[in-house]
Design a protein around this motif. Structure first.
Motif, PDB file in Angstrom:
ATOM      1  N   LEU A 147     -11.265  -2.146  -6.476  1.00 65.62           N
ATOM      2  CA  LEU A 147     -11.670  -3.652  -5.640  1.00 65.62           C
ATOM      3  C   LEU A 147     -10.498  -4.375  -6.419  1.00 65.62           C
ATOM      4  CD1 LEU A 147     -13.991  -4.689  -4.204  1.00 65.62           C
ATOM      5  CD2 LEU A 147     -15.157  -5.484  -6.220  1.00 65.62           C
ATOM      6  N   GLY A 148      -9.856  -5.083  -5.499  1.00 61.91           N
ATOM      7  CA  GLY A 148      -8.692  -5.802  -5.734  1.00 61.91           C
ATOM      8  C   GLY A 148      -7.566  -4.872  -6.265  1.00 61.91           C
ATOM      9  N   SER A 149      -7.269  -4.170  -5.502  1.00 67.75           N
ATOM     10  CA  SER A 149      -6.368  -3.064  -5.815  1.00 67.75           C
ATOM     11  C   SER A 149      -4.990  -3.095  -6.184  1.00 67.75           C
ATOM     12  CB  SER A 149      -6.492  -1.917  -4.812  1.00 67.75           C
ATOM     13  OG  SER A 149      -6.071  -2.191  -3.660  1.00 67.75           O
ATOM     14  N   GLY A 150      -4.421  -4.293  -5.602  1.00 73.93           N
ATOM     15  CA  GLY A 150      -3.114  -4.790  -6.140  1.00 73.93           C
ATOM     16  C   GLY A 150      -1.983  -3.814  -5.643  1.00 73.93           C
ATOM     17  N   CYS A 151      -1.316  -3.185  -6.658  1.00 78.16           N
ATOM     18  CA  CYS A 151      -0.250  -2.416  -6.272  1.00 78.16           C
ATOM     19  C   CYS A 151      -0.590  -0.817  -6.415  1.00 78.16           C
ATOM     20  CB  CYS A 151       1.086  -2.531  -7.110  1.00 78.16           C
ATOM     21  SG  CYS A 151       1.754  -4.094  -6.696  1.00 78.16           S
ATOM     22  N   GLY A 152      -1.779  -0.648  -6.912  1.00 76.10           N
ATOM     23  CA  GLY A 152      -2.453   0.746  -6.940  1.00 76.10           C
ATOM     24  C   GLY A 152      -2.377   1.293  -8.090  1.00 76.10           C
ATOM     25  N   ALA A 153      -2.075   0.744  -9.214  1.00 75.20           N
ATOM     26  CA  ALA A 153      -1.916   1.653 -10.535  1.00 75.20           C
ATOM     27  C   ALA A 153      -3.381   2.316 -10.888  1.00 75.20           C
ATOM     28  CB  ALA A 153      -1.865   0.734 -11.581  1.00 75.20           C
ATOM     29  N   LEU A 154      -4.517   1.626 -10.594  1.00 71.62           N
ATOM     30  CA  LEU A 154      -5.805   2.374 -10.846  1.00 71.62           C
ATOM     31  C   LEU A 154      -6.167   3.486  -9.926  1.00 71.62           C
ATOM     32  CD1 LEU A 154      -7.979  -0.430 -12.503  1.00 71.62           C
ATOM     33  CD2 LEU A 154      -6.748   1.098 -13.574  1.00 71.62           C
ATOM     34  N   SER A 155      -5.694   3.025  -8.503  1.00 63.84           N
ATOM     35  CA  SER A 155      -5.764   4.160  -7.463  1.00 63.84           C
ATOM     36  C   SER A 155      -5.146   5.249  -7.701  1.00 63.84           C
ATOM     37  CB  SER A 155      -5.507   3.370  -6.260  1.00 63.84           C
ATOM     38  OG  SER A 155      -6.498   2.263  -5.723  1.00 63.84           O
ATOM     39  N   VAL A 156      -4.041   5.178  -8.045  1.00 68.41           N
ATOM     40  CA  VAL A 156      -3.164   6.163  -8.024  1.00 68.41           C
ATOM     41  C   VAL A 156      -3.695   7.262  -9.221  1.00 68.41           C
ATOM     42  CG1 VAL A 156      -0.693   7.109  -8.733  1.00 68.41           C
ATOM     43  CG2 VAL A 156      -0.982   5.317  -7.020  1.00 68.41           C
ATOM     44  N   GLY A 157      -3.931   6.358 -10.443  1.00 67.48           N
ATOM     45  CA  GLY A 157      -4.378   7.174 -11.648  1.00 67.48           C
ATOM     46  C   GLY A 157      -5.724   8.099 -11.091  1.00 67.48           C
ATOM     47  N   PHE A 199      -9.428  -2.031  -2.044  1.00 66.33           N
ATOM     48  CA  PHE A 199      -9.773  -3.058  -1.197  1.00 66.33           C
ATOM     49  C   PHE A 199      -8.744  -4.059  -1.745  1.00 66.33           C
ATOM     50  CE2 PHE A 199     -13.492  -0.246  -0.921  1.00 66.33           C
ATOM     51  CZ  PHE A 199     -13.864  -0.424   0.425  1.00 66.33           C
ATOM     52  N   GLU A 200      -7.896  -4.727  -0.969  1.00 65.81           N
ATOM     53  CA  GLU A 200      -6.998  -5.657  -1.228  1.00 65.81           C
ATOM     54  C   GLU A 200      -6.843  -6.895  -0.189  1.00 65.81           C
ATOM     55  OE1 GLU A 200      -4.483  -8.260  -2.863  1.00 65.81           O
ATOM     56  OE2 GLU A 200      -5.299  -6.498  -3.938  1.00 65.81           O
ATOM     57  N   ILE A 201      -6.770  -8.200  -0.282  1.00 59.00           N
ATOM     58  CA  ILE A 201      -6.645  -9.077   0.379  1.00 59.00           C
ATOM     59  C   ILE A 201      -5.158  -9.293   0.682  1.00 59.00           C
ATOM     60  CG2 ILE A 201      -6.615 -10.987  -1.302  1.00 59.00           C
ATOM     61  CD1 ILE A 201      -7.875 -12.846   0.590  1.00 59.00           C
ATOM     62  N   ASP A 202      -4.239  -8.772  -0.079  1.00 55.19           N
ATOM     63  CA  ASP A 202      -2.592  -9.396  -0.039  1.00 55.19           C
ATOM     64  C   ASP A 202      -1.888  -8.401   0.829  1.00 55.19           C
ATOM     65  OD1 ASP A 202      -0.415 -10.676  -0.177  1.00 55.19           O
ATOM     66  OD2 ASP A 202       0.257  -9.817  -2.256  1.00 55.19           O
ATOM     67  N   SER A 203      -1.369  -8.615   1.847  1.00 57.88           N
ATOM     68  CA  SER A 203      -0.594  -7.494   2.686  1.00 57.88           C
ATOM     69  C   SER A 203       0.617  -7.141   1.881  1.00 57.88           C
ATOM     70  CB  SER A 203      -0.142  -8.376   4.027  1.00 57.88           C
ATOM     71  OG  SER A 203       0.720  -9.446   3.883  1.00 57.88           O
ATOM     72  N   ASP A 204       1.179  -8.068   1.056  1.00 60.65           N
ATOM     73  CA  ASP A 204       2.157  -7.713   0.553  1.00 60.65           C
ATOM     74  C   ASP A 204       2.113  -6.686  -0.747  1.00 60.65           C
ATOM     75  OD1 ASP A 204       4.095  -9.496   1.771  1.00 60.65           O
ATOM     76  OD2 ASP A 204       3.698 -11.177   0.452  1.00 60.65           O
ATOM     77  N   ALA A 205       0.789  -6.902  -1.222  1.00 57.74           N
ATOM     78  CA  ALA A 205       0.395  -6.123  -2.314  1.00 57.74           C
ATOM     79  C   ALA A 205       0.267  -4.732  -1.789  1.00 57.74           C
ATOM     80  CB  ALA A 205      -0.784  -6.303  -3.086  1.00 57.74           C
ATOM     81  N   LEU A 206      -0.538  -4.850  -0.583  1.00 59.86           N
ATOM     82  CA  LEU A 206      -0.643  -3.561   0.222  1.00 59.86           C
ATOM     83  C   LEU A 206       0.580  -2.772   0.407  1.00 59.86           C
ATOM     84  CD1 LEU A 206      -3.860  -4.350   2.337  1.00 59.86           C
ATOM     85  CD2 LEU A 206      -3.758  -2.557   0.460  1.00 59.86           C
ATOM     86  N   SER A 207       1.648  -3.236   0.824  1.00 55.29           N
ATOM     87  CA  SER A 207       2.967  -2.749   1.042  1.00 55.29           C
ATOM     88  C   SER A 207       3.339  -1.844  -0.068  1.00 55.29           C
ATOM     89  CB  SER A 207       3.816  -3.689   1.812  1.00 55.29           C
ATOM     90  OG  SER A 207       3.393  -4.344   2.800  1.00 55.29           O
ATOM     91  N   THR A 208       3.227  -2.644  -0.977  1.00 60.53           N
ATOM     92  CA  THR A 208       3.907  -1.852  -2.506  1.00 60.53           C
ATOM     93  C   THR A 208       2.706  -0.777  -3.043  1.00 60.53           C
ATOM     94  OG1 THR A 208       4.453  -3.931  -3.291  1.00 60.53           O
ATOM     95  CG2 THR A 208       4.278  -2.252  -4.731  1.00 60.53           C
ATOM     96  N   TYR A 209       1.402  -0.802  -2.342  1.00 60.84           N
ATOM     97  CA  TYR A 209       0.341  -0.105  -2.692  1.00 60.84           C
ATOM     98  C   TYR A 209       0.740   1.145  -1.679  1.00 60.84           C
ATOM     99  CZ  TYR A 209      -4.470   1.704  -2.672  1.00 60.84           C
ATOM    100  OH  TYR A 209      -5.576   2.656  -3.063  1.00 60.84           O
ATOM    101  N   LEU A 210       1.039   1.207  -0.532  1.00 63.79           N
ATOM    102  CA  LEU A 210       1.469   2.094   0.414  1.00 63.79           C
ATOM    103  C   LEU A 210       2.713   3.023  -0.225  1.00 63.79           C
ATOM    104  CD1 LEU A 210       1.544   3.808   2.826  1.00 63.79           C
ATOM    105  CD2 LEU A 210       2.770   2.141   4.166  1.00 63.79           C
ATOM    106  N   GLU A 211       3.787   2.261  -0.944  1.00 62.33           N
ATOM    107  CA  GLU A 211       5.108   2.793  -1.491  1.00 62.33           C
ATOM    108  C   GLU A 211       4.501   3.530  -2.548  1.00 62.33           C
ATOM    109  OE1 GLU A 211       7.653  -0.421  -2.627  1.00 62.33           O
ATOM    110  OE2 GLU A 211       7.915  -1.063  -0.358  1.00 62.33           O
ATOM    111  N   ASN A 212       3.610   3.200  -3.366  1.00 61.49           N
ATOM    112  CA  ASN A 212       3.300   3.929  -4.654  1.00 61.49           C
ATOM    113  C   ASN A 212       2.509   5.186  -4.191  1.00 61.49           C
ATOM    114  OD1 ASN A 212       4.301   2.171  -6.958  1.00 61.49           O
ATOM    115  ND2 ASN A 212       2.876   0.942  -6.522  1.00 61.49           N
ATOM    116  N   VAL A 213       1.598   5.116  -3.142  1.00 61.75           N
ATOM    117  CA  VAL A 213       0.893   6.440  -2.905  1.00 61.75           C
ATOM    118  C   VAL A 213       1.842   7.375  -2.148  1.00 61.75           C
ATOM    119  CG1 VAL A 213      -0.578   7.075  -0.740  1.00 61.75           C
ATOM    120  CG2 VAL A 213      -1.040   5.020  -2.045  1.00 61.75           C
TER     121      VAL A 213
END
Length: 296
Positions: free
Chosen positions: A144-154, A166-180
C-alpha cells in the motif's frame, strides 16, 4: 501490468486487474496451495512462528555476510520482544543486495512524503515477516503506497504468490515498473489509484498480507498514517505490517484496537533519513520508527 493510464480508462483497468487476481487465486488454489490462501488456515496471535529453513545457527559464511551488511547499510533493529529473532543468513543478504539496487524517486514529492525505505531495514522487515510468520511465501500480498517498489520486489523475491502495488503517483509507478523489469520478477502487478479515496471495495479482504511504509503525517496531512492503516486492515484477511513513528506508539495501538485489530510492536527501528528536500537543513536525521504487525 497496470501502470499510468488516462483517467477515463483507469476504472476499467482496475476492474480487469481484480478479475485477473481472482483468476490467479483460483489457479493457485487448484495447484495445491489452498492452505496458504485460506484465511482460516493462516497464523493467529500466539501461534508458533514459522521457522526459516536455514535454522537458528550461523556458520562462518553467514556471520561474515551479516557483518558485511551491517557495515555497508544504514540503520538497525532493536527488538521489543524476546520472541523476535532474526536469522542472519545468505538469503537475508540476497534480499538486501536486491533492495540496494532499487531505483529511487527522481524528484520526490514532499506532499506525498516520498522516502525510500533503506535496504537494510526493508530486507530485515521482509525476512522477519516470512521467517517468523510465513506471511509472504505463497501468499497474496498488497503493498500500500508502494512508491518505487522496494517492498514489492522484496516480497516477490521471497516467493509471494502475487504482489500488487497500490500507488497514486504516476512518476513513482514509472520507477516501480523499471525496478520490476530490472529485477526480473514476474509475480508483481500494480494499480494506480488514491487508496484513501477511490480504492474499489471489491479489493476488501482479498489479500492475505498487506505491507506498507505510509506517510507519517508530518507535512500538512496529520492523521494520514491512520487512514492508511484503516485501508490496509480493510484489504487484509490476515495481517498488516507497517511502520509508524515511535512517538505515536500509544495512539497507533489504541486506534488499531478501535478498528478491531490486535497490534504488536515487533521491533524499534533507528535509521538516518537522508536529506531529500530543499527545506532539509541537515544531511540526515535519525528517526525512531516502530515496526508493527496487526492481526485482523
Amino acid at each position: 501490468m497496470a501502470f499510468p493510464q488516462p483517467n477515463a480508462q483507469r476504472e476499467i483497468a482496475n476492474r480487469k486487474i481484480l478479475e485477473e487476481l481472482q483468476l490467479k487465486k483460483q489457479l493457485l488454489l487448484k495447484q495445491g496451495v489452498a492452505s496458504t490462501l485460506n484465511s482460516s488456515a493462516l497464523p493467529v496471535l500466539g501461534s508458533t512462528p514459522v521457522q526459516g529453513s536455514d535454522g537458528h545457527s550461523m556458520n562462518s559464511v553467514q556471520r561474515a555476510a551479516l557483518q558485511t551488511a551491517n557495515t555497508q547499510s544504514t540503520g538497525f533493529f532493536i527488538s521489543q520482544d524476546s520472541s523476535f529473532v532474526m536469522f542472519p543468513c545468505l538469503k537475508l543478504k540476497h534480499i538486501e543486495e536486491r533492495l540496494q539496487c532499487i531505483s529511487e524517486f527522481e524528484k520526490p514529492k514532499i506532499l506525498l512524503e516520498q522516502y525510500v525505505t533503506p535496504s537494510h531495514l526493508g530486507s530485515h522487515m521482509l525476512y522477519t515477516i516470512q521467517s517468523q510468520y510465513g506471511d509472504i511465501g505463497g501468499k497474496l500480498v498488497a503493498d500500500l503506497g508502494s512508491g518505487c517498489g522496494a517492498l514489492s520486489v522484496g516480497a516477490a523475491v521471497l516467493d509471494a504468490a502475487l504482489v500488487v502495488g497500490f500507488e497514486i503517483d504516476s512518476d513513482a509507478l514509472s520507477t516501480y515498473l523499471e525496478n520490476v523489469i530490472d529485477h526480473e520478477v514476474a509475480n508483481i502487478d500494480a494499480v494506480q489509484c488514491d487508496v484513501l479515496k477511490n480504492l474499489p471495495r471489491r479489493f476488501d479482504k482479498l489479500f492475505n498480507t498487506v505491507l506498507m511504509n505510509p506517510p507519517f503525517g508530518t507535512k500538512h496531512n496529520a492523521g494520514i498514517d491512520m487512514k492508511f492503516l484503516e485501508t490496509a486492515l480493510r484489504l487484509s484477511n490476515n495481517a498488516v505490517y507497517s511502520l509508524h513513528k515511535s512517538s505515536t506508539r500509544d495512539h497507533v495501538l489504541k486506534y488499531a484496537d478501535s478498528l478491531g485489530a490486535k497490534g504488536e510492536v515487533l521491533a524499534e527501528l533507528r535509521y538516518d533519513l537522508p536529506s531529500s528536500y530543499k527545506f532539509h537543513k541537515k544531511n540526515s536525521v535519525d528517526i525512531k520508527v516502530d515496526f508493527y504487525r496487526f492481526l485482523v
